[in-house]
Design a protein around this motif. Structure first.
Motif, PDB file in Angstrom:
ATOM      1  N   LYS A 243       2.292  -1.093   7.540  1.00  0.00           N
ATOM      2  CA  LYS A 243       2.922  -2.066   8.113  1.00  0.00           C
ATOM      3  C   LYS A 243       3.908  -2.572   7.196  1.00  0.00           C
ATOM      4  CE  LYS A 243      -1.344  -3.524  10.472  1.00  0.00           C
ATOM      5  NZ  LYS A 243      -2.595  -3.539   9.459  1.00  0.00           N
TER       6      LYS A 243
ATOM      7  N   THR B 276       7.295  -4.237   6.627  1.00  0.00           N
ATOM      8  CA  THR B 276       8.349  -4.777   7.068  1.00  0.00           C
ATOM      9  C   THR B 276       9.402  -4.776   5.991  1.00  0.00           C
ATOM     10  OG1 THR B 276       7.733  -6.922   6.274  1.00  0.00           O
ATOM     11  CG2 THR B 276       6.704  -6.287   8.431  1.00  0.00           C
ATOM     12  N   GLU B 277      10.665  -5.081   6.744  1.00  0.00           N
ATOM     13  CA  GLU B 277      11.813  -5.118   6.023  1.00  0.00           C
ATOM     14  C   GLU B 277      11.710  -6.321   4.819  1.00  0.00           C
ATOM     15  OE1 GLU B 277      14.640  -3.040   5.945  1.00  0.00           O
ATOM     16  OE2 GLU B 277      13.317  -2.196   7.299  1.00  0.00           O
TER      17      GLU B 277
END
Lengths: 335, 366
Positions: free
Chosen positions: A46, A48-49
């Motif tokens: 997971k 994310t940016e």
């Protein structure tokens, strides 16, 4: 002599530095942020940016490359403190970084895996020579005979099979099909734990490496021997009344060994840097397999370490070859 | 060498080395190559035989047969070679080894190639000594090596003994080679072009050395060369070979002053001579040595011979001349159909190559 060695080691150091830079740059400028695999693995997919940016920041990928490379080099010589996620890890010299995949210090893994690779390499290299040289000499002495032709063509067939296929077939037939007792139990046990298991476990990998690799040593030895045996000094040796074995071995093989040793030094370096196929097929946790897995996992620090290790081994083995060469051939002067 | 009882041969069967009807054949994929054909000669102790010929004439091949140095699986040797009375054709390898380097030794041309590059000169000499003196200690062998190096005129032999061949000069290497050949005091020494790779001043030194050593050791010497100058200086007898056969055989001075075979004339005509008349010409032998795979019919030399027109019919091309005494006594053998070779030589050959000598020779003949 000493000056020569120092000079060669300095030149070797330059090579190693250049290789480390190249590997470093390759990952740094790659199509994907080097922090992404770390982020993916640490966040369980997971990534994310935002998290990626955090990883990039904490791993130092936002700094200029020369600064990070400088830190890396400093770590190798004096050690450094690594930041992994939120924790700080002391990495003593020689610090080759931290494997996010294995959660270990790279140097520790390298040291831990070295005995397996050295064991595989040493046994294989021993068989290269122990099989290749006598067979090559035998073929050269019977040059043009049926024995020679059979040996040469058999070895040509063997060496034209790809090695991974050769080793895979050997493994399948010895362990799965015929269940040969000693050969079937391949796998690495440290020598210090149980020398018998160490030897039996490595027997099949050794045989695979040795049988496959000795074919080219047979060719080298045969060629060098044929050439040596046609030299004038061989005729002189015969004219002295020396027995045939003395003529062939002391006078012929002594000369023929020089080019063989040169190739052997390089090959030994290649083996020590990691016998990838052998380790993969026989599940031996050596440096080759380690490097292979690291490439798959995009574990930058491990890949860099295996490349560096390979470079060092090659530089040293090349130097050794040249030193041995000067001992074998008195006409060679090192300068 | 003493005169022989049979007129058609110079062989003295009591000599140290007797070669009779030696034929050496190499089977090749293109057919057999007869490198030496029906060769007979003998050399006594204290005598020197010069074997002369072009490259490929069989001179080296025949002398290598004397030491059994051919690969017996690829060579067919017939005839007889007796060294000190012992027949060596058909002798097994261990019997042959006892002779090689011991009672019969060989020194080779190009000592840089003929000495092992990786072993010290002294070690190579000592090896030659120890193999025939198994009870000798290392120190004995080394002492012997130094002694021999000293004997052949290597300065500071006790230091140079530990040098490698590449640290020697060309002349010194050839000296070391000679020392190695003589280390077991052989009764027969075969020198295969011992001076070919050396410059002229060194050549003279080496030839002098060989002569001195021969006097000292009283050995039979065969010197193989293509240089008639070397032969003139060294040999008591000369054997000229062409295409594997003996074409002329006689005492050195006799053969060189009164050669009876056009090939020998050709060899003489092609030697430059610094003291010669500047009008004298250097005349090469036309053409090339014949292929031994397909030797010419009749006399092997006839395709290159300028004198075939003086022989009636096409005898030269059809019939191989026998090796027989010419017009100058039974000890000078030649293989040629010419009836009056001496006259032809004086009139046609000597006049070209040494006009000033024609007069002399005519006087001599008268």
């Amino acid at each position: 002599m000493f000056a020569y060695i120092v000079k060669r080691l300095l030149a070797g150091l330059v090579v190693v530095v250049l290789i480390s830079m190249a590997v470093f740059a390759l990952f740094w400028f790659g199509p994907e942020s080097p922090a992404r695999p770390v982020c993916e693995s640490k966040t369980g997919g997971k990534c994310t940016e935002e998290r990626l940016a955090n990883f990039e920041e904490s791993l130092g990928y936002n700094n200029p490359i020369y600064e990070e490379y400088g830190k890396y080099v400093k770590g190798v010589f004096v050690g450094r403190e690594l930041t992994v996620g939120t924790q700080k890890i002391d990495c003593d010299a020689p610090c080759l970084g931290y494997s996010f995949k294995n959660n270990t210090l790279v140097w520790d893994d390298l040291v831990k895996r070295m005995p397996a690779t050295v064991s595989v390499a040493a046994g294989g290299a021993f068989l290269y020579l122990a099989l290749g040289i006598p067979i090559g000499v035998a073929a050269a002495r019977r040059r043009g005979s049926l024995t020679d032709k059979v040996l040469v063509s058999t070895f040509l067939v063997v060496s034209s099979v790809p090695y991974y296929l050769f080793a895979l077939l050997a493994w399948i037939y010895c362990t799965l099909v015929f269940e040969i007792p000693v050969l079937g139990s391949s796998g690495y046990t440290p020598f210090t734990d149980n020398p018998w298991k160490w030897a039996t476990g490595l027997l099949l990998p050794w045989l695979c490496l040795g049988l496959f690799g000795c074919t080219q040593y047979t060719r080298y030895t045969r060629g060098a021997m044929v050439e040596a045996l046609s030299e004038d000094y061989i005729r002189t040796a015969k004219a002295k009344g020396l027995p045939a074995s003395t003529v062939v071995y002391r006078h012929g093989l002594r000369s023929a060994l020089v080019p063989v040793v040169t190739v052997f030094g390089i090959d030994l370096g290649v083996l020590l840097a990691g016998t990838i196929f052998t380790e993969k097929i026989f599940e031996i946790q050596g440096i080759g397999l380690w490097g292979l897995n690291a490439v798959g996992a995009k574990d930058l620090q491990v890949v860099a370490a295996t490349a560096l290790f390979g470079a060092v081994v090659m530089v040293v083995s090349n130097l050794l070859v040249d030193l041995v060469y000067s001992v074998l051939d008195p006409r060679v002067r090192l300068s | 060498m003493t005169q022989t009882s049979t007129p058609s041969t110079r062989l003295d069967t009591d000599d140290f080395l007797v070669v009779e009807n030696l034929t050496v054949e190499f089977p090749t994929p293109d057919g057999p190559v007869r490198a030496v054909n029906d060769l007979s000669y003998s050399v006594g102790l204290g005598q020197t035989l010069g074997i002369v010929g072009e490259s490929g004439s069989g001179k080296s091949v025949s002398s290598m047969a004397v030491l059994g140095l051919h690969d017996m699986q690829r060579t067919k040797i017939t005839g007889s070679i007796r060294v000190g009375g012992q027949e060596i054709i058909g002798l097994d390898e261990s019997g042959m080894r006892k002779i090689r380097g011991n009672s019969a030794a060989m020194i080779f041309q190009d000592a840089l190639a003929a000495l092992h590059p990786f072993y010290r000169v002294g070690a190579q000499l000592a090896e030659a000594y120890v193999v025939h003196h198994p009870s000798a200690s290392k120190r004995d062998a080394r002492r012997k090596a130094i002694e021999m190096l000293d004997r052949v005129g290597i300065p500071q032999p006790d230091k140079r003994v530990d040098d490698f061949p590449h640290q020697f000069s060309g002349g010194m290497r050839q000296r070391a080679m000679i020392a190695m050949g003589l280390i077991n005091d052989p009764s027969l020494l075969i020198a295969d072009e011992p001076t070919t790779a050396l410059d002229v001043t060194v050549q003279a030194q080496i030839l002098d050395l060989l002569q001195d050593l021969q006097r000292e050791f009283n050995s039979a010497v065969i010197i193989i060369t293509h240089d008639l100058g070397v032969v003139a200086e060294m040999a008591d007898e000369v054997l000229v070979m062409y295409a594997g056969r003996c074409v002329e055989y006689g005492a050195c001075k006799e053969l060189l002053t009164h050669p009876e075979m056009p090939y020998t004339w050709g060899l003489l005509s092609s030697i430059p001579d610094v003291t010669a008349d500047t009008n004298a010409r250097l005349i090469p032998i036309p053409g090339n040595p014949p292929s031994l795979l397909d030797p010419p019919s009749g006399c092997s030399f006839h395709p290159r011979c300028a004198h075939t027109d003086k022989v009636p019919g096409a005898l030269c091309a059809t019939t191989l001349p026998e090796l027989l005494p010419g017009g100058r006594g039974t000890s000078h053998l030649k293989r040629c159909h010419l009836a009056n070779p001496d006259e032809v030589f004086a009139r046609e050959v000597l006049a070209e190559i040494a006009p000033d000598m024609v007069e002399e020779t005519s006087d001599d003949r008268a």
